[in-house]
Design a protein around this motif. Sequence first.
Motif, PDB file in Angstrom:
ATOM      1  N   LEU A 134       0.941  -1.519   0.007  1.00 62.06           N
ATOM      2  CA  LEU A 134       0.134   0.077  -0.068  1.00 62.06           C
ATOM      3  C   LEU A 134       0.595   1.385   0.303  1.00 62.06           C
ATOM      4  N   ALA A 162      -6.900  -0.895   2.004  1.00 63.21           N
ATOM      5  CA  ALA A 162      -6.992   0.105   0.402  1.00 63.21           C
ATOM      6  C   ALA A 162      -8.067   0.597   1.050  1.00 63.21           C
ATOM      7  N   PHE A 171      -5.256  -2.706  -5.530  1.00 64.40           N
ATOM      8  CA  PHE A 171      -4.608  -4.023  -4.601  1.00 64.40           C
ATOM      9  C   PHE A 171      -6.067  -5.074  -4.897  1.00 64.40           C
TER      10      PHE A 171
END
Length: 293
Positions: A134, A162, A171
Amino acid sequence: MAETLDSLLAESRDRLKAAGIEAAALDARHLVSGLLGLSLAALMTRGGDPVSEADAKRIRAAVERRAAREPVYRILGEREFFGLSLKLSRGTLEPRPDTEALVDAVMPHARRIVARKGSCRIIDLGTGTGAICLALLASVLDARGIGTDISRDALATAAENARRNGLAGRFETLQSKWFEAVDGRFDIIVSNPPYIRSSVIHELEPEVKDHDPAAALDGGDDGLDAYRAIALHADRHLETDGVIGLEIGFDQKQAVTALFEAQGFRLLSAIKDFGGNDRVLVFEQDVERSNDR
Ligand SMILES: C[S@@+](CC[C@H](N)C(=O)[O-])C[C@H]1O[C@@H](n2cnc3c(N)ncnc32)[C@H](O)[C@@H]1O
């Protein structure tokens, strides 16, 4: 008389000191600021402000948990990593500041790959809270990433992190033992795998051994199980000019380098952490060796 921020801070610090907590004053400040949603600066300037009975009760309960050696950020339920606010859960390691060195080390490669191809595929093996992947996605806007883990709880937390940080569109999560369920090739493979020898886990601080999940710590008899598993299949999953970035234990540089060299990779860079210990290794394909084969 109503309690004030100052009086509660002093009481919390004294309680933690009496419990043998080394950074008692700092931990008290972080707990109070986190629980009341105040910055550390606000705590200093608003010390005379009254604190409600309900808030004082919450603070005292949190201080008791800290006195029993639960880490501050587990109590607060979240912590900051590379400027992102990450939720923690039972199945996730609490991300460590040293791991930011891994993000720093692979970031230029992600940018280089985006500059050349317009995109970059990242896989983070053993993603935990999603911290490493992330952080990379937040800084490299044309990158996409997959976070893998054996823990379903960790994957749910990574997906939530996320969403919290506006990165859910780039993601994905995948339950997999290292590369077992992984398909395809990636420009960047990153991992901060469990790397502590099984026999020394019981010597760790209670904050770590009682609160970080065992699966996030235990690297097997010699601490190298995960690196062995990753090295064995990395060649099948790395793009030709991609890199592998790994966090390692302070004494594992030689052993991990040997494992990856044996599979046709070359050490590109080694980075130390804030304490001066070897902490991050970056590998690329050893082109000369590949040509010889
Ligand atoms: C040291 S933690 C790192 C977490 C996160 N990447 C970070 O840096 O904060 C290692 C992670 O690997 C996961 N893990 C352990 N064994 C695994 C395996 N066989 N396959 C995939 N992930 C595994 C753990 O559940 C844990 O989330």
